[in-house]
Design a protein around this motif. Structure first.
Motif, PDB file in Angstrom:
ATOM      1  N   VAL A  93     -38.247  -2.135  37.398  1.00  0.00           N
ATOM      2  CA  VAL A  93     -38.490  -2.963  36.317  1.00  0.00           C
ATOM      3  C   VAL A  93     -39.424  -3.884  36.991  1.00  0.00           C
ATOM      4  CG1 VAL A  93     -38.041  -4.315  34.299  1.00  0.00           C
ATOM      5  CG2 VAL A  93     -36.625  -2.309  34.925  1.00  0.00           C
ATOM      6  N   VAL A  94     -40.606  -4.099  36.551  1.00  0.00           N
ATOM      7  CA  VAL A  94     -41.467  -5.224  37.109  1.00  0.00           C
ATOM      8  C   VAL A  94     -42.129  -5.993  35.753  1.00  0.00           C
ATOM      9  CG1 VAL A  94     -43.595  -5.818  38.358  1.00  0.00           C
ATOM     10  CG2 VAL A  94     -42.292  -3.680  38.989  1.00  0.00           C
ATOM     11  N   ILE A  95     -41.741  -7.441  36.056  1.00  0.00           N
ATOM     12  CA  ILE A  95     -42.534  -8.456  35.012  1.00  0.00           C
ATOM     13  C   ILE A  95     -43.328  -9.318  35.609  1.00  0.00           C
ATOM     14  CG2 ILE A  95     -41.750  -9.947  33.165  1.00  0.00           C
ATOM     15  CD1 ILE A  95     -38.604  -8.870  33.909  1.00  0.00           C
ATOM     16  N   ASN A  96     -44.518  -8.905  35.006  1.00  0.00           N
ATOM     17  CA  ASN A  96     -45.623  -9.864  35.590  1.00  0.00           C
ATOM     18  C   ASN A  96     -45.844 -10.965  34.457  1.00  0.00           C
ATOM     19  OD1 ASN A  96     -46.759  -9.008  37.947  1.00  0.00           O
ATOM     20  ND2 ASN A  96     -46.738  -6.906  36.988  1.00  0.00           N
ATOM     21  N   ASN A  97     -46.057 -12.130  34.749  1.00  0.00           N
ATOM     22  CA  ASN A  97     -46.527 -13.271  33.977  1.00  0.00           C
ATOM     23  C   ASN A  97     -47.698 -13.580  34.777  1.00  0.00           C
ATOM     24  OD1 ASN A  97     -47.028 -15.925  33.021  1.00  0.00           O
ATOM     25  ND2 ASN A  97     -45.245 -15.604  31.730  1.00  0.00           N
ATOM     26  N   TYR A  98     -48.857 -13.197  34.078  1.00  0.00           N
ATOM     27  CA  TYR A  98     -50.193 -13.432  34.587  1.00  0.00           C
ATOM     28  C   TYR A  98     -50.696 -14.785  34.470  1.00  0.00           C
ATOM     29  CZ  TYR A  98     -50.445  -8.408  34.772  1.00  0.00           C
ATOM     30  OH  TYR A  98     -50.076  -6.966  35.106  1.00  0.00           O
ATOM     31  N   ILE A  99     -50.238 -15.534  33.334  1.00  0.00           N
ATOM     32  CA  ILE A  99     -50.801 -17.097  33.277  1.00  0.00           C
ATOM     33  C   ILE A  99     -50.245 -17.849  34.297  1.00  0.00           C
ATOM     34  CG2 ILE A  99     -50.857 -19.070  31.715  1.00  0.00           C
ATOM     35  CD1 ILE A  99     -52.316 -16.597  30.524  1.00  0.00           C
ATOM     36  N   LYS A 100     -48.930 -17.763  34.600  1.00  0.00           N
ATOM     37  CA  LYS A 100     -48.227 -18.431  35.761  1.00  0.00           C
ATOM     38  C   LYS A 100     -48.317 -17.897  37.089  1.00  0.00           C
ATOM     39  CE  LYS A 100     -44.188 -20.336  34.981  1.00  0.00           C
ATOM     40  NZ  LYS A 100     -42.786 -20.442  34.607  1.00  0.00           N
ATOM     41  N   GLY A 101     -48.708 -16.569  37.309  1.00  0.00           N
ATOM     42  CA  GLY A 101     -48.790 -15.879  38.485  1.00  0.00           C
ATOM     43  C   GLY A 101     -47.357 -15.481  39.236  1.00  0.00           C
ATOM     44  N   GLU A 102     -46.663 -15.088  38.212  1.00  0.00           N
ATOM     45  CA  GLU A 102     -45.000 -14.865  38.767  1.00  0.00           C
ATOM     46  C   GLU A 102     -45.026 -13.348  38.407  1.00  0.00           C
ATOM     47  OE1 GLU A 102     -42.528 -18.817  37.784  1.00  0.00           O
ATOM     48  OE2 GLU A 102     -42.221 -17.024  36.339  1.00  0.00           O
ATOM     49  N   VAL A 103     -44.177 -12.800  39.244  1.00  0.00           N
ATOM     50  CA  VAL A 103     -43.751 -11.372  39.191  1.00  0.00           C
ATOM     51  C   VAL A 103     -42.252 -11.315  39.517  1.00  0.00           C
ATOM     52  CG1 VAL A 103     -44.153  -9.199  40.528  1.00  0.00           C
ATOM     53  CG2 VAL A 103     -45.817 -10.522  40.459  1.00  0.00           C
ATOM     54  N   ILE A 104     -41.427 -10.642  38.738  1.00  0.00           N
ATOM     55  CA  ILE A 104     -40.140 -10.615  38.616  1.00  0.00           C
ATOM     56  C   ILE A 104     -39.775  -9.134  38.892  1.00  0.00           C
ATOM     57  CG2 ILE A 104     -38.081 -10.813  37.292  1.00  0.00           C
ATOM     58  CD1 ILE A 104     -39.423 -13.138  35.896  1.00  0.00           C
ATOM     59  N   LYS A 105     -38.902  -8.609  39.749  1.00  0.00           N
ATOM     60  CA  LYS A 105     -38.707  -7.348  39.792  1.00  0.00           C
ATOM     61  C   LYS A 105     -37.140  -6.978  39.944  1.00  0.00           C
ATOM     62  CE  LYS A 105     -42.501  -6.077  43.012  1.00  0.00           C
ATOM     63  NZ  LYS A 105     -43.107  -5.758  44.151  1.00  0.00           N
ATOM     64  N   THR A 106     -36.534  -6.108  39.314  1.00  0.00           N
ATOM     65  CA  THR A 106     -35.135  -5.756  39.159  1.00  0.00           C
ATOM     66  C   THR A 106     -34.869  -4.206  38.968  1.00  0.00           C
ATOM     67  OG1 THR A 106     -33.077  -6.633  38.092  1.00  0.00           O
ATOM     68  CG2 THR A 106     -34.833  -6.535  36.781  1.00  0.00           C
ATOM     69  N   ASP A 107     -33.757  -4.030  38.847  1.00  0.00           N
ATOM     70  CA  ASP A 107     -33.258  -2.544  38.422  1.00  0.00           C
ATOM     71  C   ASP A 107     -33.174  -2.131  37.039  1.00  0.00           C
ATOM     72  OD1 ASP A 107     -30.840  -0.514  38.547  1.00  0.00           O
ATOM     73  OD2 ASP A 107     -32.679   0.215  39.309  1.00  0.00           O
ATOM     74  N   THR A 108     -32.645  -3.475  36.406  1.00  0.00           N
ATOM     75  CA  THR A 108     -32.429  -3.230  34.857  1.00  0.00           C
ATOM     76  C   THR A 108     -32.621  -4.341  34.051  1.00  0.00           C
ATOM     77  OG1 THR A 108     -30.269  -1.659  35.721  1.00  0.00           O
ATOM     78  CG2 THR A 108     -30.234  -2.719  33.222  1.00  0.00           C
ATOM     79  N   LEU A 109     -33.133  -4.312  33.029  1.00  0.00           N
ATOM     80  CA  LEU A 109     -33.438  -5.305  32.215  1.00  0.00           C
ATOM     81  C   LEU A 109     -32.992  -5.215  30.540  1.00  0.00           C
ATOM     82  CD1 LEU A 109     -35.081  -8.200  32.202  1.00  0.00           C
ATOM     83  CD2 LEU A 109     -37.072  -6.900  31.331  1.00  0.00           C
ATOM     84  N   TYR A 110     -32.541  -6.124  29.978  1.00  0.00           N
ATOM     85  CA  TYR A 110     -32.052  -5.996  28.607  1.00  0.00           C
ATOM     86  C   TYR A 110     -33.089  -7.088  27.925  1.00  0.00           C
ATOM     87  CZ  TYR A 110     -28.060  -3.708  30.655  1.00  0.00           C
ATOM     88  OH  TYR A 110     -27.367  -3.009  31.634  1.00  0.00           O
ATOM     89  N   CYS A 125     -28.113  -7.875  37.419  1.00  0.00           N
ATOM     90  CA  CYS A 125     -28.459  -7.209  38.757  1.00  0.00           C
ATOM     91  C   CYS A 125     -29.361  -8.112  39.605  1.00  0.00           C
ATOM     92  CB  CYS A 125     -29.455  -5.697  38.170  1.00  0.00           C
ATOM     93  SG  CYS A 125     -28.470  -4.721  37.549  1.00  0.00           S
ATOM     94  N   TYR A 126     -29.710  -7.473  40.743  1.00  0.00           N
ATOM     95  CA  TYR A 126     -30.320  -8.187  41.862  1.00  0.00           C
ATOM     96  C   TYR A 126     -31.783  -8.211  41.313  1.00  0.00           C
ATOM     97  CZ  TYR A 126     -32.855  -8.869  46.121  1.00  0.00           C
ATOM     98  OH  TYR A 126     -33.679  -9.464  47.055  1.00  0.00           O
ATOM     99  N   VAL A 127     -32.331  -9.635  41.693  1.00  0.00           N
ATOM    100  CA  VAL A 127     -33.737  -9.943  40.948  1.00  0.00           C
ATOM    101  C   VAL A 127     -34.389 -10.804  42.365  1.00  0.00           C
ATOM    102  CG1 VAL A 127     -34.859 -11.476  39.348  1.00  0.00           C
ATOM    103  CG2 VAL A 127     -32.678 -10.535  38.771  1.00  0.00           C
ATOM    104  N   THR A 128     -35.557 -10.381  42.463  1.00  0.00           N
ATOM    105  CA  THR A 128     -36.702 -11.200  43.150  1.00  0.00           C
ATOM    106  C   THR A 128     -37.551 -11.699  42.187  1.00  0.00           C
ATOM    107  OG1 THR A 128     -38.102  -9.278  43.670  1.00  0.00           O
ATOM    108  CG2 THR A 128     -36.309  -9.770  45.173  1.00  0.00           C
ATOM    109  N   LEU A 129     -37.928 -13.049  42.558  1.00  0.00           N
ATOM    110  CA  LEU A 129     -39.014 -13.718  41.673  1.00  0.00           C
ATOM    111  C   LEU A 129     -40.129 -14.142  42.850  1.00  0.00           C
ATOM    112  CD1 LEU A 129     -38.584 -15.972  38.648  1.00  0.00           C
ATOM    113  CD2 LEU A 129     -40.204 -16.569  40.440  1.00  0.00           C
ATOM    114  N   SER A 130     -41.312 -13.780  42.750  1.00  0.00           N
ATOM    115  CA  SER A 130     -42.498 -14.468  43.424  1.00  0.00           C
ATOM    116  C   SER A 130     -43.410 -15.219  42.665  1.00  0.00           C
ATOM    117  CB  SER A 130     -42.996 -13.142  44.289  1.00  0.00           C
ATOM    118  OG  SER A 130     -42.289 -12.356  44.749  1.00  0.00           O
TER     119      SER A 130
END
Length: 197
Positions: free
Chosen positions: A112-129, A141-146
């Protein structure tokens, strides 16, 4: 005579199996299949959300009181802000949407990849609700936020549905970026960039 008896036995036994197989397949079959699906949600004439999926299968139980939509090949959700710009995008390998007693539940699985293009943030995880009533996305789950400000990782995340205020619940081994170079260009929203006016 023996050959005719054997052929008749095979035909009758196969016929019975086909009847049983047909009834089993019908019970487990989707009530609706949509290929190359594109759904658009608007509000006051403006696009609020656009979703694309290569295939969607709908299943119904209890006489239609419970419905489940499976996106076995994943989906691509684009969410637009008040100005009509695409702010957030959610992509996953698999997803499902269920409605039970008018309560909706959305789940996305696998890369699962979540991009917020206005803030320039990328969130990656395995499961999202997604909790539609609370307008909240979350995971345990484990999450990374760049982001342009640094990198964070941890377990668990809560955010508004636009991913504007993402908060890691149990962060570890994260770092920030300090940049005092005034000649360096700031983050540019490449998705909504039109060019100089």
């Amino acid at each position: 005579m023996v050959a005719i008896f054997l052929v008749a036995t095979i035909v009758v036994s196969c016929g019975r199996k086909l009847d049983q197989i047909d009834s089993v397949l019908v019970e487990n079959a989707p009530t609706q299949v949509v290929k190359d699906m594109e759904a658009i949600q608007t509000q006051k004439g403006m696009v609020k959300m656009r979703m694309r999926a290569s295939v969607m299968e709908r299943y119904e139980e209890n006489g239609g009181k419970k419905s489940v939509e499976l996106f076995k090949n994943g989906f691509n959700v684009m969410i637009f802000n008040e100005e009509g710009k695409m702010e957030t995008q959610i992509i996953s390998n698999e997803a499902n949407h269920s409605v039970v007693d008018k309560t909706e539940k959305w789940s996305a699985y696998g890369d699962v990849v979540i991009n917020n293009y206005i803030k320039g943030e990328v969130i990656k995880t395995d499961t999202l609700y997604w909790d539609k009533d609370k307008k909240l996305i979350y995971t345990h789950c484990y999450v990374t936020l760049s982001s342009p400000q640094g990198f964070m990782q941890g377990f668990g995340l809560e955010s508004d549905e636009m991913a504007r205020r993402a908060q890691l619940l149990r962060p570890f081994d994260s770092y920030g970026v300090v940049d005092n170079d005034s000649t360096r260009a700031s983050y540019v929203d490449s998705v909504n960039f039109i060019g100089p006016k």
